[in-house]
Design a protein around this motif. Structure first.
Motif: not given
Length: 114
Positions: A25-29, A42-51
């Motif tokens: 996820v971090l590579e994408q941002i 906010e629109f990614m389906p991964y659990r780690i996104c909230k953190i």
């Protein structure tokens, strides 16, 4: 024109997920503006996104304490996940055996600048 660059960072430690799942996820941002990255997360389906959103907001508010800053000027210069300690557990199996379970943790760091 010599503008001063304001930098800030935030770190979340001992997050109960693998560093590989976080890095995906971090590579994408990385390299995106603050508002664009937050919208993507906010629109990614991964659990780690909230953190990661909480860590990103923390880094932004660390920067905002000093001056009033426009969200569109803030960029993510670094976003990485380092390996944390592994929690070791055992699952009982048949005939008195034990099966090891490794629960990985990671440390997420996000660095911002204007």
């Amino acid at each position: 024109m010599n503008k001063t660059q304001i930098k800030s960072q935030a770190t979340s430690k001992y997050i109960r997920t693998s560093q590989y799942k976080s890095r995906r996820v971090l590579e994408q941002i990385k390299g995106k503006s603050y508002s664009e990255a937050r919208l993507m997360l906010e629109f990614m389906p991964y659990r780690i996104c909230k953190i990661i959103i909480k860590t990103l907001d923390s880094a932004f508010h660390n920067m905002k304490q000093n001056l009033s800053i426009n969200k569109k000027q803030v960029r993510i210069i670094e976003a990485y996940a380092n390996k944390g300690p592994i929690l070791k557990r055992f699952q009982p199996r048949a005939q008195g055996r034990a099966f090891p379970i490794k629960k990985p943790t990671c440390h997420i760091t996000i660095k911002l600048e204007t």
